[in-house]
Scaffold this active site. Structure first.
Site, PDB file in Angstrom:
ATOM      1  N   LYS A  51       0.747  -1.192  -0.029  1.00  0.00           N
ATOM      2  CA  LYS A  51       0.230  -0.064   0.036  1.00  0.00           C
ATOM      3  C   LYS A  51       0.811   1.254  -0.103  1.00  0.00           C
ATOM      4  O   LYS A  51       0.654   2.239  -0.850  1.00  0.00           O
ATOM      5  CB  LYS A  51      -1.037   0.090   1.207  1.00  0.00           C
ATOM      6  CG  LYS A  51      -1.953  -1.204   1.170  1.00  0.00           C
ATOM      7  CD  LYS A  51      -2.918  -1.312   2.421  1.00  0.00           C
ATOM      8  CE  LYS A  51      -3.744  -2.511   2.340  1.00  0.00           C
ATOM      9  NZ  LYS A  51      -4.573  -2.712   3.408  1.00  0.00           N
ATOM     10  N   GLN A  95      -4.670  -1.808   9.641  1.00  0.00           N
ATOM     11  CA  GLN A  95      -4.788  -2.915   8.984  1.00  0.00           C
ATOM     12  C   GLN A  95      -5.282  -3.998   9.938  1.00  0.00           C
ATOM     13  O   GLN A  95      -4.775  -4.086  11.016  1.00  0.00           O
ATOM     14  CB  GLN A  95      -3.093  -3.240   8.774  1.00  0.00           C
ATOM     15  CG  GLN A  95      -2.968  -4.589   8.017  1.00  0.00           C
ATOM     16  CD  GLN A  95      -3.514  -4.549   6.507  1.00  0.00           C
ATOM     17  OE1 GLN A  95      -3.732  -3.364   6.006  1.00  0.00           O
ATOM     18  NE2 GLN A  95      -3.915  -5.747   5.943  1.00  0.00           N
ATOM     19  N   ASP A 118     -10.980   2.788   4.143  1.00  0.00           N
ATOM     20  CA  ASP A 118     -11.297   1.405   4.273  1.00  0.00           C
ATOM     21  C   ASP A 118     -12.786   1.235   4.113  1.00  0.00           C
ATOM     22  O   ASP A 118     -13.190  -0.016   3.618  1.00  0.00           O
ATOM     23  CB  ASP A 118     -11.048   0.619   5.406  1.00  0.00           C
ATOM     24  CG  ASP A 118      -9.543  -0.048   4.974  1.00  0.00           C
ATOM     25  OD1 ASP A 118      -9.195  -0.426   3.882  1.00  0.00           O
ATOM     26  OD2 ASP A 118      -8.757  -0.555   6.132  1.00  0.00           O
TER      27      ASP A 118
HETATM   28  N1  GUN Z   1      -6.807  -6.986   6.107  1.00  0.00           N
HETATM   29  C1  GUN Z   1      -7.092  -7.550   5.078  1.00  0.00           C
HETATM   30  N2  GUN Z   1      -7.702  -6.916   4.114  1.00  0.00           N
HETATM   31  C2  GUN Z   1      -7.797  -5.625   4.379  1.00  0.00           C
HETATM   32  C3  GUN Z   1      -8.058  -4.589   3.958  1.00  0.00           C
HETATM   33  O1  GUN Z   1      -8.676  -4.269   2.911  1.00  0.00           O
HETATM   34  N3  GUN Z   1      -8.157  -3.348   4.977  1.00  0.00           N
HETATM   35  C4  GUN Z   1      -7.418  -3.399   6.343  1.00  0.00           C
HETATM   36  N4  GUN Z   1      -7.564  -2.351   6.938  1.00  0.00           N
HETATM   37  N5  GUN Z   1      -7.147  -4.657   6.645  1.00  0.00           N
HETATM   38  C5  GUN Z   1      -7.205  -5.870   5.911  1.00  0.00           C
END
Ligand code: GUN
Length: 290
Positions: A51, A95, A118
């Site tokens: 990311k 996350q 998100d």
């Molecule tokens: N863990 C797995 N996929 C995601 C996501 O799209 N966002 C976040 N914050 N955590 C994750």
């Protein structure tokens, strides 16, 4: 059979976004994303790194807050509070998964919904469920944009979603419903998944189980969206669909890798841009008031 090529589409969208961000920067706003990573789960670390790299490519300022897994809930909440009030941060992403002693719902609810890139905050999930513009979770948003780019209209289609997580299956069901599909939701307690999938026009699956969707479960010319990510012992990455045998029966299918995965990252970047564009609008309105 046509491959739904998320890799090429995301590259094109990334270049479009690059230009949009340059325009925003010329107006004095650099989009900012704060990522909170608790602990050192290897998969989470890898995702966070991807990311951050993607942000850099398109001109988004990103900062990663790495916290030890023993951090307390209050400490985590106070970091979120600081970021909520930081004018240079447009998006906040925690996350997941978080360690078991942390209450994930409380943490997600502490994020300012206007910075919730998100789309996990109940405020945004509520807006999504009644079909008003909001931040939408990146993977389901990526799936819808991938379908759109191949002119696949889901209106009136029978869509089956296998896997009902809060971050993928449920928001995808809302998006499909809002777009006019008839949606069936299959989950861990569904007794006969095939009974649903074999009549479906579109099957979306994101469970994390190798070979879950086999050729006998799919009707001729169905569209198959594989959201699963599984690493085999050999190191090879595969989805939840028995691709080799299913693909020849389909009209469209996503490969793994190179299908939904790249669409997820670009959707997060688009959401961060959207939050920054919102900041510009707010700044302009404030400017007009003075
Ligand atoms: N863990 C797995 N996929 C995601 C996501 O799209 N966002 C976040 N914050 N955590 C994750």
């Amino acid at each position: 059979m046509t491959l739904l090529d998320g890799k090429s589409l995301s590259a094109k969208l990334e270049s479009d976004l690059n230009e949009q961000i340059a325009t925003l920067v010329s107006q004095g706003i650099t989009p900012g994303l704060a990522v909170i990573l608790v602990g050192n789960d290897p998969a989470s670390c890898a995702y966070v790194q991807m990311k951050a790299k993607a942000c850099k490519r398109v001109g988004i300022y990103s900062v990663t807050h790495e916290m030890p897994s023993k951090i307390t809930q209050d400490e985590l909440l106070s970091v979120i509070e600081i970021l909520n009030n930081d004018p240079n941060i447009d998006g906040i992403l925690v996350q997941l998964p978080l360690p078991p002693h942390i209450q994930t719902t409380q943490v997600l609810e502490a994020i300012n919904p206007k910075k919730d890139v998100d789309g996990f905050h109940p405020f945004n999930i509520g807006r999504l469920s009644i079909g008003i513009d909001t931040f939408v979770s990146a993977t389901p948003l990526g799936v819808m944009n991938l379908l759109k780019s191949y002119n696949i209209d889901v209106r009136g289609k029978d869509v089956v979603i296998v896997g009902m997580s809060n971050i993928v299956g449920k928001p995808l069901a809302s998006l499909m419903l809002n777009a006019g599909a008839s949606v069936s939701c299959c989950h861990i307690l569904t007794r006969d998944i095939r009974a649903y999938t074999k009549n479906a026009d579109i099957v979306c699956v994101g469970v994390g189980k190798v070979g879950l969707i086999t050729a006998d479960m799919i009707k001729e010319d169905a569209i198959v969206i594989d959201i699963g990510i599984n690493r085999l012992e050999s190191g090879v990455l595969v989805g939840d669909v028995d691709f080799e045998n299913v693909a020849p029966k389909t009209s469209f299918i996503t490969p793994v890798p190179g299908g939904v995965g790249p669409m997820t990252i670009i959707s997060l970047l688009q959401n961060t841009y959207k939050a920054a564009a919102f900041r510009l609008e707010q700044d302009k309105r404030r400017g007009q008031k003075v």
